[in-house]
Scaffold this motif. Structure first.
Motif, PDB file in Angstrom:
ATOM      1  N   ARG A  10       0.853  -1.189   0.000  1.00  0.00           N
ATOM      2  CA  ARG A  10       0.000   0.000   0.000  1.00  0.00           C
ATOM      3  C   ARG A  10       0.882   1.231   0.000  1.00  0.00           C
ATOM      4  NH1 ARG A  10      -3.376  -2.649   4.739  1.00  0.00           N
ATOM      5  NH2 ARG A  10      -1.213  -2.968   5.298  1.00  0.00           N
ATOM      6  N   ILE A  11       0.660   2.093  -0.999  1.00  0.00           N
ATOM      7  CA  ILE A  11       1.532   3.230  -1.257  1.00  0.00           C
ATOM      8  C   ILE A  11       0.712   4.514  -1.323  1.00  0.00           C
ATOM      9  CG2 ILE A  11       1.386   2.853  -3.760  1.00  0.00           C
ATOM     10  CD1 ILE A  11       4.349   3.690  -3.926  1.00  0.00           C
ATOM     11  N   CYS A  12       1.272   5.570  -0.750  1.00  0.00           N
ATOM     12  CA  CYS A  12       0.613   6.874  -0.742  1.00  0.00           C
ATOM     13  C   CYS A  12       1.551   7.885  -1.398  1.00  0.00           C
ATOM     14  CB  CYS A  12       0.332   7.277   0.710  1.00  0.00           C
ATOM     15  SG  CYS A  12      -0.608   8.802   0.885  1.00  0.00           S
ATOM     16  N   PHE A  13       0.982   8.886  -2.034  1.00  0.00           N
ATOM     17  CA  PHE A  13       1.757   9.918  -2.717  1.00  0.00           C
ATOM     18  C   PHE A  13       1.424  11.281  -2.138  1.00  0.00           C
ATOM     19  CE2 PHE A  13       1.248   6.416  -5.640  1.00  0.00           C
ATOM     20  CZ  PHE A  13       2.540   6.242  -6.119  1.00  0.00           C
ATOM     21  N   THR A  14       2.426  12.164  -2.108  1.00  0.00           N
ATOM     22  CA  THR A  14       2.198  13.529  -1.660  1.00  0.00           C
ATOM     23  C   THR A  14       2.916  14.500  -2.597  1.00  0.00           C
ATOM     24  OG1 THR A  14       2.250  15.049   0.219  1.00  0.00           O
ATOM     25  CG2 THR A  14       4.122  13.564   0.013  1.00  0.00           C
ATOM     26  N   GLY A  15       2.235  15.564  -2.941  1.00  0.00           N
ATOM     27  CA  GLY A  15       2.818  16.584  -3.814  1.00  0.00           C
ATOM     28  C   GLY A  15       2.700  16.239  -5.284  1.00  0.00           C
ATOM     29  N   THR A  16       3.004  17.224  -6.133  1.00  0.00           N
ATOM     30  CA  THR A  16       3.020  17.035  -7.579  1.00  0.00           C
ATOM     31  C   THR A  16       4.455  16.750  -7.987  1.00  0.00           C
ATOM     32  OG1 THR A  16       1.148  18.513  -7.895  1.00  0.00           O
ATOM     33  CG2 THR A  16       2.512  18.079  -9.821  1.00  0.00           C
ATOM     34  N   ALA A  17       4.680  15.558  -8.519  1.00  0.00           N
ATOM     35  CA  ALA A  17       6.028  15.117  -8.854  1.00  0.00           C
ATOM     36  C   ALA A  17       6.432  15.586 -10.244  1.00  0.00           C
ATOM     37  CB  ALA A  17       6.087  13.592  -8.791  1.00  0.00           C
ATOM     38  N   LEU A  18       7.739  15.575 -10.491  1.00  0.00           N
ATOM     39  CA  LEU A  18       8.277  15.836 -11.817  1.00  0.00           C
ATOM     40  C   LEU A  18       8.956  14.565 -12.300  1.00  0.00           C
ATOM     41  CD1 LEU A  18       9.929  19.345 -11.344  1.00  0.00           C
ATOM     42  CD2 LEU A  18       7.713  18.826 -12.355  1.00  0.00           C
ATOM     43  N   ASP A  19       8.650  14.165 -13.552  1.00  0.00           N
ATOM     44  CA  ASP A  19       9.324  12.988 -14.098  1.00  0.00           C
ATOM     45  C   ASP A  19      10.700  13.380 -14.622  1.00  0.00           C
ATOM     46  OD1 ASP A  19       8.936  14.141 -16.600  1.00  0.00           O
ATOM     47  OD2 ASP A  19       7.427  12.686 -17.251  1.00  0.00           O
ATOM     48  N   GLY A  20      11.428  12.431 -15.188  1.00  0.00           N
ATOM     49  CA  GLY A  20      12.780  12.677 -15.666  1.00  0.00           C
ATOM     50  C   GLY A  20      12.876  13.763 -16.724  1.00  0.00           C
ATOM     51  N   TYR A  71       5.255   6.949  12.132  1.00  0.00           N
ATOM     52  CA  TYR A  71       4.865   5.549  12.107  1.00  0.00           C
ATOM     53  C   TYR A  71       5.976   4.620  11.612  1.00  0.00           C
ATOM     54  CZ  TYR A  71       0.087   7.420  12.505  1.00  0.00           C
ATOM     55  OH  TYR A  71      -1.051   8.076  12.913  1.00  0.00           O
ATOM     56  N   GLY A  72       7.134   5.170  11.259  1.00  0.00           N
ATOM     57  CA  GLY A  72       8.249   4.345  10.805  1.00  0.00           C
ATOM     58  C   GLY A  72       8.055   3.749   9.416  1.00  0.00           C
ATOM     59  N   LYS A  73       7.331   4.454   8.561  1.00  0.00           N
ATOM     60  CA  LYS A  73       7.057   3.971   7.197  1.00  0.00           C
ATOM     61  C   LYS A  73       8.219   4.316   6.263  1.00  0.00           C
ATOM     62  CE  LYS A  73       3.038   2.705   8.593  1.00  0.00           C
ATOM     63  NZ  LYS A  73       2.690   1.317   8.736  1.00  0.00           N
ATOM     64  N   ALA A  74       8.387   3.506   5.223  1.00  0.00           N
ATOM     65  CA  ALA A  74       9.406   3.785   4.213  1.00  0.00           C
ATOM     66  C   ALA A  74       8.988   5.015   3.415  1.00  0.00           C
ATOM     67  CB  ALA A  74       9.548   2.585   3.277  1.00  0.00           C
ATOM     68  N   VAL A  75       9.951   5.909   3.160  1.00  0.00           N
ATOM     69  CA  VAL A  75       9.686   7.128   2.385  1.00  0.00           C
ATOM     70  C   VAL A  75      10.698   7.195   1.245  1.00  0.00           C
ATOM     71  CG1 VAL A  75       9.565   9.649   2.427  1.00  0.00           C
ATOM     72  CG2 VAL A  75       8.822   8.335   4.428  1.00  0.00           C
ATOM     73  N   PHE A  76      10.180   7.362   0.030  1.00  0.00           N
ATOM     74  CA  PHE A  76      11.012   7.479  -1.153  1.00  0.00           C
ATOM     75  C   PHE A  76      10.601   8.724  -1.927  1.00  0.00           C
ATOM     76  CE2 PHE A  76      10.580   2.910  -0.306  1.00  0.00           C
ATOM     77  CZ  PHE A  76      11.914   2.591  -0.081  1.00  0.00           C
ATOM     78  N   THR A  77      11.504   9.241  -2.748  1.00  0.00           N
ATOM     79  CA  THR A  77      11.172  10.387  -3.595  1.00  0.00           C
ATOM     80  C   THR A  77      10.514   9.883  -4.876  1.00  0.00           C
ATOM     81  OG1 THR A  77      13.279  10.368  -4.758  1.00  0.00           O
ATOM     82  CG2 THR A  77      13.144  11.711  -2.737  1.00  0.00           C
ATOM     83  N   ALA A  78       9.832  10.781  -5.547  1.00  0.00           N
ATOM     84  CA  ALA A  78       9.220  10.435  -6.835  1.00  0.00           C
ATOM     85  C   ALA A  78      10.298   9.996  -7.821  1.00  0.00           C
ATOM     86  CB  ALA A  78       8.435  11.628  -7.376  1.00  0.00           C
ATOM     87  N   GLU A  79      11.461  10.640  -7.758  1.00  0.00           N
ATOM     88  CA  GLU A  79      12.564  10.264  -8.646  1.00  0.00           C
ATOM     89  C   GLU A  79      12.960   8.799  -8.428  1.00  0.00           C
ATOM     90  OE1 GLU A  79      17.175  11.565  -9.610  1.00  0.00           O
ATOM     91  OE2 GLU A  79      15.962  12.818  -8.298  1.00  0.00           O
ATOM     92  N   GLU A  80      13.055   8.386  -7.169  1.00  0.00           N
ATOM     93  CA  GLU A  80      13.378   6.988  -6.860  1.00  0.00           C
ATOM     94  C   GLU A  80      12.280   6.060  -7.367  1.00  0.00           C
ATOM     95  OE1 GLU A  80      15.918   7.066  -2.760  1.00  0.00           O
ATOM     96  OE2 GLU A  80      13.864   7.845  -2.641  1.00  0.00           O
ATOM     97  N   PHE A  81      11.025   6.484  -7.214  1.00  0.00           N
ATOM     98  CA  PHE A  81       9.893   5.683  -7.678  1.00  0.00           C
ATOM     99  C   PHE A  81       9.947   5.505  -9.200  1.00  0.00           C
ATOM    100  CE2 PHE A  81       5.366   5.521  -9.071  1.00  0.00           C
ATOM    101  CZ  PHE A  81       5.038   4.293  -8.516  1.00  0.00           C
ATOM    102  N   PHE A  82      10.197   6.593  -9.937  1.00  0.00           N
ATOM    103  CA  PHE A  82      10.282   6.505 -11.401  1.00  0.00           C
ATOM    104  C   PHE A  82      11.449   5.616 -11.833  1.00  0.00           C
ATOM    105  CE2 PHE A  82       8.094  10.811 -11.406  1.00  0.00           C
ATOM    106  CZ  PHE A  82       6.865  10.295 -11.789  1.00  0.00           C
ATOM    107  N   THR A  83      12.573   5.708 -11.140  1.00  0.00           N
ATOM    108  CA  THR A  83      13.731   4.857 -11.460  1.00  0.00           C
ATOM    109  C   THR A  83      13.379   3.399 -11.232  1.00  0.00           C
ATOM    110  OG1 THR A  83      15.270   6.626 -10.904  1.00  0.00           O
ATOM    111  CG2 THR A  83      16.149   4.389 -10.890  1.00  0.00           C
ATOM    112  N   TRP A  84      12.690   3.116 -10.122  1.00  0.00           N
ATOM    113  CA  TRP A  84      12.257   1.751  -9.827  1.00  0.00           C
ATOM    114  C   TRP A  84      11.319   1.244 -10.920  1.00  0.00           C
ATOM    115  CZ3 TRP A  84       7.278  -0.063  -8.699  1.00  0.00           C
ATOM    116  CH2 TRP A  84       7.207  -1.401  -8.286  1.00  0.00           C
TER     117      TRP A  84
END
Length: 88
Positions: A10-20, A71-84
């Motif tokens: 289960r994943i949540c997003f915050t903010g408007t991301a910029l792609d590559g 809550y100790g949840k994993a946090v990644f940037t949109a850039e990391e998400f797009f790379t993944w």
């Protein structure tokens, strides 16, 4: 990031991301991308119903980011998400 982003996570997003390419990617599109990768988008960070938060930029102090940290949840940037996504 690959260890956290497993099918059904289960994943949540915050903010408007910029792609590559520097194009704005709205939350609805981020959620669609997550679904297509087998993830389950959720609208809020909670203690039991969210495992990962993806932020538009590193170091954000949004309400969702503060809750994820609390809550100790994993946090990644949109850039990391797009790379993944690109490496799947």
């Amino acid at each position: 990031i690959g260890a956290a982003l497993v099918p059904g996570a289960r994943i949540c997003f915050t903010g408007t991301a910029l792609d590559g390419a520097g194009r704005s990617v709205e939350r609805d599109e981020m959620e669609r991308l997550a679904r297509s990768a087998g993830l389950t988008p959720v609208r809020s960070v909670t203690k039991t119903r969210c495992e990962i938060l993806v932020t538009a930029e590193a170091g954000t102090q949004s309400g969702k980011a503060r809750k994820a940290q609390e809550y100790g949840k994993a946090v990644f940037t949109a850039e990391e998400f797009f790379t993944w996504l690109a490496g799947r």
